[in-house]
Design an enzyme around this catalytic site. Structure first.
Site, PDB file in Angstrom:
ATOM      1  N   LYS A 150       0.841  -1.205   0.000  1.00 14.31           N
ATOM      2  CA  LYS A 150       0.000   0.000   0.000  1.00 14.31           C
ATOM      3  C   LYS A 150       0.876   1.256   0.000  1.00 14.31           C
ATOM      4  CE  LYS A 150      -1.665  -1.455   3.838  1.00 14.31           C
ATOM      5  NZ  LYS A 150      -2.415  -1.731   5.089  1.00 14.31           N
ATOM      6  N   THR A 187      -6.952  10.019   7.747  1.00 16.67           N
ATOM      7  CA  THR A 187      -6.415   8.798   7.129  1.00 16.67           C
ATOM      8  C   THR A 187      -6.088   7.722   8.166  1.00 16.67           C
ATOM      9  OG1 THR A 187      -4.208   9.762   7.287  1.00 16.67           O
ATOM     10  CG2 THR A 187      -5.395  10.048   5.187  1.00 16.67           C
ATOM     11  N   GLY A 226      -6.592   4.602   9.726  1.00 15.75           N
ATOM     12  CA  GLY A 226      -7.402   3.419   9.467  1.00 15.75           C
ATOM     13  C   GLY A 226      -7.575   3.112   7.998  1.00 15.75           C
ATOM     14  N   THR A 227      -6.861   3.855   7.139  1.00 17.37           N
ATOM     15  CA  THR A 227      -7.009   3.598   5.692  1.00 17.37           C
ATOM     16  C   THR A 227      -6.579   2.175   5.341  1.00 17.37           C
ATOM     17  OG1 THR A 227      -4.826   4.600   5.505  1.00 17.37           O
ATOM     18  CG2 THR A 227      -6.726   5.966   4.867  1.00 17.37           C
ATOM     19  N   GLY A 228      -5.514   1.712   5.963  1.00 19.23           N
ATOM     20  CA  GLY A 228      -5.013   0.371   5.625  1.00 19.23           C
ATOM     21  C   GLY A 228      -5.950  -0.725   6.077  1.00 19.23           C
ATOM     22  N   CYS A 229      -6.433  -0.578   7.322  1.00 19.40           N
ATOM     23  CA  CYS A 229      -7.392  -1.585   7.835  1.00 19.40           C
ATOM     24  C   CYS A 229      -8.616  -1.612   6.946  1.00 19.40           C
ATOM     25  CB  CYS A 229      -7.829  -1.214   9.242  1.00 19.40           C
ATOM     26  SG  CYS A 229      -6.475  -1.009  10.370  1.00 19.40           S
TER      27      CYS A 229
HETATM   28  N1  ATP Z   1      -4.471  10.885   1.592  1.00 20.59           N
HETATM   29  C1  ATP Z   1      -4.819   9.794   0.871  1.00 20.59           C
HETATM   30  N2  ATP Z   1      -5.524   9.962  -0.272  1.00 20.59           N
HETATM   31  C2  ATP Z   1      -5.908   8.891  -1.003  1.00 20.59           C
HETATM   32  N3  ATP Z   1      -5.645   7.608  -0.677  1.00 20.59           N
HETATM   33  C3  ATP Z   1      -4.948   7.391   0.466  1.00 20.59           C
HETATM   34  C4  ATP Z   1      -4.477   8.447   1.287  1.00 20.59           C
HETATM   35  N4  ATP Z   1      -3.800   7.903   2.338  1.00 20.59           N
HETATM   36  C5  ATP Z   1      -3.836   6.569   2.162  1.00 20.59           C
HETATM   37  N5  ATP Z   1      -4.507   6.252   1.030  1.00 20.59           N
HETATM   38  C6  ATP Z   1      -4.776   4.913   0.508  1.00 20.59           C
HETATM   39  O1  ATP Z   1      -5.235   4.169   1.622  1.00 20.59           O
HETATM   40  C7  ATP Z   1      -4.851   2.812   1.486  1.00 20.59           C
HETATM   41  C8  ATP Z   1      -4.075   2.407   2.740  1.00 20.59           C
HETATM   42  O2  ATP Z   1      -2.738   2.834   2.619  1.00 20.59           O
HETATM   43  P1  ATP Z   1      -1.880   3.264   3.918  1.00 20.59           P
HETATM   44  O3  ATP Z   1      -0.480   3.285   3.478  1.00 20.59           O
HETATM   45  O4  ATP Z   1      -2.454   4.484   4.505  1.00 20.59           O
HETATM   46  O5  ATP Z   1      -2.167   2.029   4.910  1.00 20.59           O
HETATM   47  P2  ATP Z   1      -1.828   1.967   6.476  1.00 20.59           P
HETATM   48  O6  ATP Z   1      -0.651   2.779   6.817  1.00 20.59           O
HETATM   49  O7  ATP Z   1      -1.792   0.518   6.834  1.00 20.59           O
HETATM   50  O8  ATP Z   1      -3.106   2.637   7.116  1.00 20.59           O
HETATM   51  P3  ATP Z   1      -3.558   2.453   8.651  1.00 20.59           P
HETATM   52  O9  ATP Z   1      -2.418   1.841   9.362  1.00 20.59           O
HETATM   53  O10 ATP Z   1      -3.890   3.827   9.146  1.00 20.59           O
HETATM   54  O11 ATP Z   1      -4.756   1.574   8.642  1.00 20.59           O
HETATM   55  C9  ATP Z   1      -4.013   2.752   0.194  1.00 20.59           C
HETATM   56  O12 ATP Z   1      -4.841   2.349  -0.876  1.00 20.59           O
HETATM   57  C10 ATP Z   1      -3.567   4.184  -0.011  1.00 20.59           C
HETATM   58  O13 ATP Z   1      -3.341   4.478  -1.381  1.00 20.59           O
HETATM   59  C1  HMH Z   2      -6.126  -1.684  16.788  1.00 19.39           C
HETATM   60  C2  HMH Z   2      -5.492  -1.173  15.537  1.00 19.39           C
HETATM   61  N1  HMH Z   2      -5.331  -2.007  14.487  1.00 19.39           N
HETATM   62  C3  HMH Z   2      -4.760  -1.558  13.352  1.00 19.39           C
HETATM   63  C4  HMH Z   2      -4.350  -0.258  13.247  1.00 19.39           C
HETATM   64  C5  HMH Z   2      -3.729   0.205  11.966  1.00 19.39           C
HETATM   65  O1  HMH Z   2      -3.452   1.502  11.935  1.00 19.39           O
HETATM   66  C6  HMH Z   2      -4.549   0.589  14.358  1.00 19.39           C
HETATM   67  N2  HMH Z   2      -4.159   1.898  14.324  1.00 19.39           N
HETATM   68  N3  HMH Z   2      -5.121   0.122  15.479  1.00 19.39           N
HETATM   69 MG    MG Z   3      -1.986  -0.341   8.526  1.00 21.80          MG
END
Ligand code: ATP
Ligand code: HMH
Ligand code: MG
Length: 509
Positions: free
Chosen positions: A182, A215, A217-220
């Site tokens: 990601k 942003t 929680g975008t990854g989750c």
């Molecule tokens: N500002 C943004 N605008 C558009 N897409 C975004 C943005 N930030 C993250 N994304 C998208 O969100 C998704 C998750 O990527 P990210 O790298 O943020 O995951 P993450 O760090 O595991 O997130 P988290 O840990 O907060 O759940 C990807 O598809 C990324 O392209």
């Molecule tokens: C509990 C939990 N799981 C996943 C993430 C990923 O960002 C978070 N911030 N917190």
């Molecule tokens: Mg994540």
């Protein structure tokens, strides 16, 4: 059981940590799945104290209890796809792998949560070996962010798309069918690329960076929405693309949403369900709208040769903050017509307009609500008919009536007659003291009514006054006058003086 075929729903089981801020973790997974029409069950691996600033604490759940939660779900509800998030101990990972070998599911999405977007560590280095050796080989998809991808491949930097491709290939060697690296952490670019690798082909999936702080929680969210799409039967690439579209909508629609004081606001997954400011479940009532309440009187309008809507416009231009169409003589057709034309005027000024007594008229013209007397339709029935989105006011002379009105779903109380009045026959006068008793006994805001004019409004509204006494309702002093706008403005200036005056106690009470 009837012959009716029981309806099926795609199911995802998320095995993850609880995020008290609800933007990520279990909460994100449940909301994302819900938004996508998928039923999400949960096995909680840790309880974290988190907010928009970062992670303040982590409380791990013992591995055997995580296993119990997983079994409780798989042995009854089942799951099409399992999605893993934060797995804070090697024991949890190992016991989960044992269960998945015993109870296989159609899909396994592993979001290797080590570091949250806020940069906080969510799982230590020991987890890495267990993820690599035990869980990745069972996974259909692994979704590391850039720091996580770097950690998994041994620490080489992953900050460019080329490095993302290399990392995806290296992680694929560990056994998952697909790897999605990601790109949310990609520095200094307006296009965020996610790289999906299937062992043969790389798919570079672009998305515009959305300017937002929300942003967390975008990854989750991406991982759980992919799990949801897979549970619906999608194949991997379409599932990833559909999830990216969902996440893009969420980020765009909530770009300026303000939740929390920290750098990172949460993802607002369920925004489509209802816009709280517009949704009908949200009462439109604002207590401050009771400040200057204009109650029309058709006989006065006839005396002065003006239509109800002309009187309404003049009162609003004079400063009325809410209007009630009170019609005791006209037939229903005439009343409806007056109500509709007056409502158009009120809507032009953004002023709420209620109908006196007649709930049928209120519904027919889509007024903002009704004002009911003690002998009108019971408040609870009116609330059941009108629903939560309409305003209901109730005339009350006693604290008991006010409390009952509140219990039955009223938004405010009109209490009086404070002074003797001609506009309501056989109306008992309760005086200032009676009004204050109702205020002290009313859990909901109160507007005073009955013989109120510029001459006595100060006595009603002077400080100190009951906190929930929000304004005055006026009939003759507005509408039995040659110039309604001027008459309304005169009373408004008296009332506004009282609101300013929160220091000098009222000497006349
Ligand atoms: N500002 C943004 N605008 C558009 N897409 C975004 C943005 N930030 C993250 N994304 C998208 O969100 C998704 C998750 O990527 P990210 O790298 O943020 O995951 P993450 O760090 O595991 O997130 P988290 O840990 O907060 O759940 C990807 O598809 C990324 O392209
Ligand atoms: C509990 C939990 N799981 C996943 C993430 C990923 O960002 C978070 N911030 N917190
Ligand atoms: Mg994540």
């Amino acid at each position: 059981m009837g012959t009716e075929e029981s309806r099926r729903i795609p199911r995802v089981l998320t095995v993850a940590g609880s995020d008290s801020g609800a933007g990520a973790g279990i909460q994100a997974d449940m909301k994302a799945c819900g938004a996508l029409g998928v039923y999400c069950t949960t096995a909680i691996t840790a309880v974290t104290a988190q907010n928009t600033v970062g992670v303040q604490g982590i409380h791990e759940v013992p591995a055997d209890f995580v296993a119990s939660q997983v079994k409780s779900v798989l042995l009854d509800i089942g799951a099409d796809v399992v999605k893993t998030g934060m797995l804070p101990s090697v024991e949890i990972i190992r016991s989960l792998c044992d269960i998945l070998r015993t109870y296989p599911v159609k899909g396994l999405v592993v979001d290797p949560v080590l570091i949250s977007t806020s940069g906080d560590e969510l799982a230590g280095p020991a987890i890495l070996d267990a993820l690599r050796d035990d869980l990745f080989p069972l996974a259909d998809l692994v979704t590391p962010n850039l720091p996580e991808a770097s950690a998994i491949i041994g620490g080489d930097p992953v900050t460019t798309v080329a490095e993302m491709r290399e990392a995806a290939e290296a992680i694929h060697q560990l056994g998952p069918r697909y790897v999605l690296v990601k790109g949310g952490h990609l520095p200094g670019t307006n296009t965020l690329i996610d790289v999906l690798y299937d062992g043969v082909e790389w798919h570079e999936l672009p998305g515009s960076r959305i300017e937002t702080r929300n942003t967390h929680g975008t990854g989750c969210t991406l991982a759980s929405s992919i799990a949801a799409e897979l549970a619906k039967g999608q194949s991997m690439l379409p599932a990833v693309l559909a999830s990216k579209r969902y996440l893009k909508d969420v980020l765009e629609e909530n770009a300026t949403l303000k939740i929390g004081e920290g750098k990172q606001g949460p993802v607002n997954h369920l925004f489509k369900l209802s816009d709280w400011e517009k949704s009908s479940t949200q009462s439109k009532f604002r207590p401050e709208s009771l400040l200057l309440y204009a109650v029309t009187d058709s006989s006065m309008n006839k005396t002065w040769g003006r239509s109800t809507s002309e009187a309404v416009r003049a009162a609003i231009e004079g400063g009325a903050t809410i209007v009630q169409i009170r019609e005791k003589e006209a037939d229903t057709g005439e009343f409806l017509q007056e109500a509709e034309t007056s409502l158009k005027v009120a809507r032009d000024y953004g002023i709420p307009l209620l109908i006196n007594d007649r709930i049928d008229i209120a519904i027919a013209c889509d007024a903002d609500g009704v004002h009911l007397g003690q002998s009108d339709l019971p408040v609870a029935r009116a609330r059941a008919i009108l629903g939560p989105g309409k305003i209901i006011g109730v005339s009350c002379k006693t604290p008991e009536q006010a409390e009952k009105a509140w219990k039955d779903g009223a938004d405010y109380v009109g209490s009086g007659g404070v002074y003797p009045t001609n506009t309501k026959k056989d109306n008992k006068t309760i005086g200032i003291e009676g009004l204050r008793e109702v205020c002290y006994g009313s859990p909901i805001p109160v507007v005073a009514i009955g013989g109120i004019s510029g001459a006595n409004a100060a006595e009603v509204m002077a400080y100190p006054r009951p906190e929930n006494l929000k304004g005055v309702a006026v009939v003759s002093a507005f509408f039995n006058q040659p110039d309604v706008k001027k008459a309304t403005a005169a009373v408004k200036s008296v009332v506004e003086e009282c609101l300013k005056d929160v220091s000098v106690p009222n000497t006349s009470s």
